[in-house]
Design an enzyme around this catalytic site. Sequence first.
Site, mmCIF file in Angstrom:
data_model
loop_
_atom_site.group_PDB
_atom_site.id
_atom_site.type_symbol
_atom_site.label_atom_id
_atom_site.label_comp_id
_atom_site.label_asym_id
_atom_site.label_seq_id
_atom_site.Cartn_x
_atom_site.Cartn_y
_atom_site.Cartn_z
ATOM 1 N N LYS A 106 42.318 8.428 -17.179
ATOM 2 C CA LYS A 106 42.970 7.894 -18.386
ATOM 3 C C LYS A 106 42.296 8.516 -19.611
ATOM 4 O O LYS A 106 41.067 8.451 -19.748
ATOM 5 C CB LYS A 106 42.799 6.378 -18.394
ATOM 6 C CG LYS A 106 43.829 5.622 -19.196
ATOM 7 C CD LYS A 106 43.674 4.141 -18.875
ATOM 8 C CE LYS A 106 44.601 3.273 -19.682
ATOM 9 N NZ LYS A 106 44.260 1.857 -19.531
HETATM 10 O O1 G3P Z 1 45.241 -1.140 -20.387
HETATM 11 C C1 G3P Z 1 45.785 -0.867 -21.633
HETATM 12 C C2 G3P Z 1 46.525 -1.999 -22.295
HETATM 13 O O2 G3P Z 1 47.377 -2.642 -21.387
HETATM 14 C C3 G3P Z 1 45.667 -2.927 -23.080
HETATM 15 O O3 G3P Z 1 46.438 -3.909 -23.665
HETATM 16 O O4 G3P Z 1 46.158 -6.252 -24.231
HETATM 17 O O5 G3P Z 1 44.419 -4.644 -25.002
HETATM 18 O O6 G3P Z 1 46.701 -4.621 -26.021
HETATM 19 P P1 G3P Z 1 45.899 -4.899 -24.801
#
Ligand code: G3P
Length: 214
Positions: free
Chosen positions: A83
């Site tokens: 990633k």
């Molecule tokens: O893994 C990446 C993403 O899904 C993170 O989301 O909840 O930190 O906006 P969030």
Amino acid sequence: MEFFLDTADTKEIKECWDMGVIDGVTTNPSLAAKTGRNYDETIKEIATIVDGPISAETVSLDYEGMLKEAYHFAKMHKNIVIKVPMTLTAMKVVKKLASEGIKTNVTLLFSPNQALLAAKAGATYVSPFVVRFDDISEEGMLLIEHIRQIYDNYEFKTKILVASIRNPIHVRDSALIGADVATIPYSVIKQLANHPLTDIGIEKFLKDWEKVPK
Ligand code: G3P
């Protein structure tokens, strides 16, 4: 449509993997920080639980550093997906890894043009962040629709992995749009299973069962 669990918590991962409802896992530095565990150890343990794609995120922003981290993760297990954040330097890394058969996931993606660049570089997945986009008064799900249309127009093979999901509506809408993957927090996986009419129905069946002669 595939479901990935958006967590670095191995207990949550085991629970969902054993239920058969997830196909892979995504992690990031923030999720790793929540566990208080060594990241390498966490990734290696996840690979013993899940037989599917596991995203491990790089933190170096320069080409050599990002590539070094990518190889470090890639050699841990065949299911590791590298990633990287959506930067031009990362595109160079994506191209190199793609030429070597190493899968990548371009994250922190907020526009169709970023998704086009990532697809052209050879990314396996792009991760558009739905709710973080909503939070700045943009339309997260519209972003997913646009990327779907663009990828279909030109038959890009890059998979759309909907990220930053907060509730079941995002999962339903991702499926309706035809996103390839949704990465979902454990709390939302549990919400997907719930419906008040299911609970009421179970309660009624159990009450009526008491009246059945045994
Ligand atoms: O893994 C990446 C993403 O899904 C993170 O989301 O909840 O930190 O906006 P969030």
